[in-house]
Design an enzyme around this catalytic site. Structure first.
Site, PDB file in Angstrom:
ATOM      1  N   GLU A 156      -1.642  -0.402   8.210  1.00  0.00           N
ATOM      2  CA  GLU A 156      -2.601  -1.317   8.825  1.00  0.00           C
ATOM      3  C   GLU A 156      -1.915  -2.184   9.868  1.00  0.00           C
ATOM      4  OE1 GLU A 156      -2.764  -5.046   5.752  1.00  0.00           O
ATOM      5  OE2 GLU A 156      -3.549  -3.141   5.007  1.00  0.00           O
TER       6      GLU A 156
ATOM      7  N   HIS B 125       0.841  -1.197   0.000  1.00  0.00           N
ATOM      8  CA  HIS B 125       0.000   0.000   0.000  1.00  0.00           C
ATOM      9  C   HIS B 125       0.876   1.246   0.000  1.00  0.00           C
ATOM     10  CE1 HIS B 125      -3.184  -2.775   0.896  1.00  0.00           C
ATOM     11  NE2 HIS B 125      -2.672  -3.078   2.076  1.00  0.00           N
TER      12      HIS B 125
ATOM     13  N   HIS C 103       3.362  -7.536   1.792  1.00  0.00           N
ATOM     14  CA  HIS C 103       2.673  -8.392   2.750  1.00  0.00           C
ATOM     15  C   HIS C 103       1.583  -9.221   2.082  1.00  0.00           C
ATOM     16  CE1 HIS C 103       0.137  -4.779   2.513  1.00  0.00           C
ATOM     17  NE2 HIS C 103      -0.883  -5.577   2.808  1.00  0.00           N
TER      18      HIS C 103
ATOM     19  N   ARG D 194      -1.333  -4.719  -6.244  1.00  0.00           N
ATOM     20  CA  ARG D 194      -1.118  -6.163  -6.266  1.00  0.00           C
ATOM     21  C   ARG D 194       0.194  -6.460  -6.984  1.00  0.00           C
ATOM     22  NH1 ARG D 194      -5.741  -7.630  -8.744  1.00  0.00           N
ATOM     23  NH2 ARG D 194      -6.916  -7.454  -6.798  1.00  0.00           N
TER      24      ARG D 194
END
Length: 315
Positions: free
Chosen positions: A115, A97, A172, A192
């Site tokens: 996150e 991200h 991740h 992605r």
């Protein structure tokens, strides 16, 4: 000012990697491939809705926009957090991200995405991808272009109760057989990097975002260190899992009763096990596994009774 907790109805998302484990929380899931429960969501791609009290029927975004006093008059054009429960019946794609600055420029004003994950449950030998082994951007690019995924990606075994902080720029992926609660910035931007050559429902390979991924991946990959703090409040053990610029996340283990005071701009509580009740003023609010409560600013003193495990978050 309100002295009642606000219970939210989640939004469910079908995913190619999803399963049926979310039904164990008492939810009616839309399919056998339900991957995400958006518990606290105020995003254009999903809005959770208040289920009780004077704000019943309001979305979280509507509360933020028109009833900012519930959040201590916090500033900002959007509610800052998004809470999910993820059911990974299959491996999630390897992804990354962007940070706020990159996302604002390249994703039409979207937020970046830092996150964290709390592992609720998992299969034996379940693992995540957490970081990479490249030492320079050039090496990273070469390994991606050659498809050297086994050499590039770091795999970490996990067990129930583990916690991982995943800042923007971290490569991740949650692996097969993991049920996790994710607290994140209010963003749905994902790049992605690798998807195991899987095809979607139409038989097409899912889109990759290699250029943007390479631009935002942090090199070298250095795991973030964080200190866990414990505090016993009567029959409640509170554990602070992470405190960062974007959120604070903790776990509550309730084994009886405890008197508390809500002093944050807001407090999000997700019940991941057990049941109990919250007493605020003259009113009693039962809760159970699968419930998600927002305690607004100014709620004041309240009491918890029961036996339950909760993940809590705030700014």
């Amino acid at each position: 000012m309100t002295t009642e907790p606000l219970f939210f109805k989640p939004v469910f998302k079908e995913r190619i990697w999803g399963g049926t484990a979310l039904a164990d929380f008492g939810y009616t899931i839309p399919s056998q491939r339900t991957g995400e429960c958006w518990a606290f969501a105020a995003h254009q791609n999903g809005q959770s809705v208040v289920q009780n009290g004077m704000y019943k029927g309001f979305t979280l975004s509507e509360l933020w926009e028109h009833h900012r006093h519930l959040f201590g008059q916090l500033e900002g054009d959007r509610f800052p957090l998004l809470t999910k429960i993820l059911d990974a019946d299959q491996d999630l794609s390897v992804q990354v991200h962007p940070n706020d600055e990159y996302a604002n420029i390249h994703e039409n004003g979207e937020l970046g995405k830092t996150e964290c994950w709390y592992i609720i449950d998992c299969q034996k030998d379940a693992e995540i991808i957490y970081g990479h082994n490249a030492t320079t951007k050039e090496e990273l690019t070469t390994m991606i272009e050659r498809g050297e995924w086994d050499e590039l990606l770091r795999r970490v075994k996990v067990k129930p109760g583990d916690f991982f902080y995943v800042p923007s720029g971290t490569v991740h992926a949650i692996g097969k057989g993991i049920l996790a609660l994710e607290t994140q910035q209010n963003s749905d931007t994902t790049y992605r990097l690798y998807d195991y050559d899987r095809k979607d429902a139409e038989g097409k390979l899912r889109e990759l975002h290699l250029k943007k991924s390479i631009e935002v991946i942090e090199v070298p990959s250095i795991p973030e260190r964080h200190t866990v703090h414990h505090e016993q409040i009567e029959d409640l053990l509170t554990t602070t899992l992470i405190e960062c610029a974007y959120f604070s996340v903790g776990k509550w283990n309730l084994s009886g009763s405890a008197s508390l005071k809500q002093q944050k701009p807001f407090l999000l509580i997700s019940v991941i096990e057990g049941e109990g009740r919250m007493i605020s003023g003259e009113y009693v609010y039962p809760f159970k596994k699968g419930d998600h409560m927002l305690l607004p600013y100014g709620l004041g003193e309240f009491k918890l009774e029961g036996y339950a495990e909760c993940i809590v978050s705030h700014l």
